[in-house]
Design an enzyme around this catalytic site. Structure first.
Site, mmCIF file in Angstrom:
data_model
loop_
_atom_site.group_PDB
_atom_site.id
_atom_site.type_symbol
_atom_site.label_atom_id
_atom_site.label_comp_id
_atom_site.label_asym_id
_atom_site.label_seq_id
_atom_site.Cartn_x
_atom_site.Cartn_y
_atom_site.Cartn_z
ATOM 1 N N LYS A 174 0.861 -1.181 0.000
ATOM 2 C CA LYS A 174 0.000 0.000 0.000
ATOM 3 C C LYS A 174 0.898 1.232 0.000
ATOM 4 O O LYS A 174 1.498 1.583 1.013
ATOM 5 C CB LYS A 174 -0.918 0.050 1.217
ATOM 6 C CG LYS A 174 -2.030 1.111 1.056
ATOM 7 C CD LYS A 174 -2.451 1.742 2.365
ATOM 8 C CE LYS A 174 -1.646 2.982 2.735
ATOM 9 N NZ LYS A 174 -1.807 4.110 1.770
ATOM 10 N N GLU A 249 8.951 1.674 11.506
ATOM 11 C CA GLU A 249 10.017 2.670 11.577
ATOM 12 C C GLU A 249 9.368 4.035 11.412
ATOM 13 O O GLU A 249 8.630 4.258 10.452
ATOM 14 C CB GLU A 249 11.079 2.417 10.512
ATOM 15 C CG GLU A 249 11.911 1.163 10.760
ATOM 16 C CD GLU A 249 12.652 1.167 12.086
ATOM 17 O OE1 GLU A 249 12.997 2.267 12.574
ATOM 18 O OE2 GLU A 249 12.874 0.081 12.647
ATOM 19 N N CYS A 283 12.967 11.141 7.718
ATOM 20 C CA CYS A 283 12.956 10.767 9.135
ATOM 21 C C CYS A 283 14.340 10.899 9.749
ATOM 22 O O CYS A 283 14.470 11.060 10.965
ATOM 23 C CB CYS A 283 12.423 9.354 9.304
ATOM 24 S SG CYS A 283 13.305 8.093 8.365
ATOM 25 N N GLU A 383 9.077 16.571 16.022
ATOM 26 C CA GLU A 383 9.490 16.408 14.630
ATOM 27 C C GLU A 383 8.763 17.418 13.744
ATOM 28 O O GLU A 383 7.539 17.500 13.764
ATOM 29 C CB GLU A 383 9.195 14.993 14.139
ATOM 30 C CG GLU A 383 9.722 14.732 12.739
ATOM 31 C CD GLU A 383 9.485 13.305 12.271
ATOM 32 O OE1 GLU A 383 10.378 12.760 11.599
ATOM 33 O OE2 GLU A 383 8.429 12.738 12.585
#
Length: 482
Positions: A174, A249, A283, A383
């Protein structure tokens, strides 16, 4: 030219049951790059069923034959590298040079796991008690569901798909709806390479339907996710509650510690590349520069000059930094710029939405630098996922390590220093899954494990290298007495 892609289920390209599609647009100018289906649980169930049906054929194929298909896939991708890179830049926005590097990484990953497929097996041990044999045998888990992000839309699917297939799993992918096109081209290449029908499947649709169904489907055996911490934690909890092997992750708040011994010019280049490459949409991006007070002013001057030297624009036209992938992502970065100002950080440069001329139709922001950031400010803790750098002063190495570790994330960290004892101490004490010395926090080798600590990862299994094979397989121990 607009490209049209459908789902790929059981070896056939097919639309959604509803016929609904969505347009994928270029974040530079809003032009349509492709159209893809908007699928639901019906298409997801069909893809899983196709994967189940193909399990025996694919798992039963000798490893070298599976590897040959992966290698041929790499060859097809290699022959289309220029096209793939342009597609990637057009739908995600990163500069063409970065896109070319990402495509090459995907090619290399398929080559790497093609060879690993040949050696995937077990071990022979010396038995006791007169047994005829004692050995281990590695087996695929079954059906693997892969939920991939938009920011590395060919590399991350590749590093999940290739090891899953190499060990004999069938796969349902996906992709993220913001940038699914270049990932669909991997599926196209696998099809042309001769993969059996059902061994690889692609379903385009929202995570709330397609992703949710994959995490709860009884016939899915493993789920691998890359994305935000909040969604990743939900995916992991949902998957494991339903008895699946899972890995997630997730985000990062990655530091580079610049010590008093550092070459400041080198530190500026390292931090600048890590913070602003890929528009900070990684990331592993450098979000915090933690700088010793002895070199702090010089570093701030240098990183401001670095940020202001970057050209922002169309990645296909040679810009150093492209747009955010979407208006929503742009608004998120702009919000953090306002938060940093309100918290009292010194706004050195950037952080403005760029408008006028070629900017009006795109999602552009200038690279931002904030100095005098306190470690507990939101700009130093949360973040951002954009080109916004927080520069934090520290008085010594000990404080620097403490600040580097003082966040909820632990993905990638680096140090710039000329002292070996500082290198060694940082390596030992850094609370992160990836530690680098005199390098940017971004950039990974494909043949070593990758993953984080704390909220950056479920910390169950690593990705890439041999660790990627371990996640997608289990060990069967065989005793022979004959």
């Amino acid at each position: 030219m607009t490209q049209t892609y459908e789902n790929y289920i059981g070896g056939e390209w097919t639309g959604s049951e509803s016929g609904e599609t969505t347009e994928v647009t270029n974040p530079v100018d809003g032009e349509v790059v492709s159209t893809v289906p908007v699928s639901s649980t019906a298409e997801t169930d069909a893809a899983v069923a196709a994967a189940v049906e193909a399990t025996d054929e694919w798992a039963g194929m000798p490893g070298p034959e599976r590897g040959a298909i992966l290698r041929e896939t790499g060859e097809i991708l290699k022959n289309r590298k220029a096209e793939l890179a342009e597609t990637l830049t057009s739908e995600e926005g990163k500069p063409l040079g970065e896109a070319q590097g990402e495509v090459q990484r995907a090619i290399d990953i398929f080559y790497y796991y093609a060879e690993k497929a040949r050696d995937f097996g077990g071990t022979v041990k010396q038995p006791s008690g007169g047994r005829a044999g004692l050995s281990t045998k590695k087996e695929p888990l079954g059906v693997a569901a892969l939920i991939t992000p938009w920011n590395y839309p060919i590399a991350i699917p590749a590093w999940k798909i290739a090891p899953a297939l190499a060990v004999g799993n069938t796969v349902v992918v996906k992709p993220a709806m913001q940038a699914p096109t270049v990932g669909a081209k991997i599926i196209e290449a696998l099809d042309e390479a001769g993969i059996p029908d059902g061994a690889i499947n692609l379903v385009c649709g929202p995570g709330s339907e397609v992703g949710e169904r994959l995490t709860t489907h009884d016939d899915v055996d493993a789920v691998s996710f890359t994305g935000s911490a909040s969604i990743g934690e939900h995916v992991y909890e949902q998957s494991t509650a339903n008895g699946k092997r899972a890995q997630a992750e997730m985000g990062g708040k990655n530091p580079t510690l610049v010590t008093s011994s550092a070459d400041v010019d080198k530190a500026v280049d390292i931090v600048g590349a890590g913070a602003f490459g890929g528009t900070g949409q990684a990331c592993t991006a450098t979000s915090r520069a933690i700088v010793h007070e002895d070199v702090y002013d010089e570093f701030v001057d240098g990183i401001v000059d670095y940020a202001e030297s970057l050209t922002v624009g169309d990645g296909l036209e040679g810009a150093d930094m492209g747009p955010h992938v979407s208006q929503g992502e742009l608004e998120g970065s702009l919000e953090y710029v306002d938060i940093a100002k309100s918290e009292g950080a010194t706004h050195e440069t950037g952080g403005e939405e760029l408008t006028g001329d070629d900017y009006d139709a795109g999602n552009f922001i200038s690279p931002a630098v904030f100095s005098d950031v306190e470690p507990d400010m939101r700009i130093a803790q949360e973040e951002v996922f954009g080109p916004v750098l927080a520069v934090i002063p520290v008085s010594d190495f000990e404080e620097g390590v403490e600040v580097a570790n003082g966040v909820d994330y632990g993905l990638s960290a680096s140090i710039v220093t000329e002292k070996v004892d500082e290198e060694n101490a940082f390596i030992e004490r850094s609370e992160s899954g990836v530690v680098k010395v005199n390098e940017k926090t971004t950039g990974l080798e494909l043949h070593v494990p990758f993953g984080g600590l704390k909220r950056s990862s479920t910390n169950t299994y690593r990705e890439q290298g041999d660790a990627g094979l371990e996640f997608f397989s289990y060990i069967k121990t065989v005793y022979r007495n004959s």
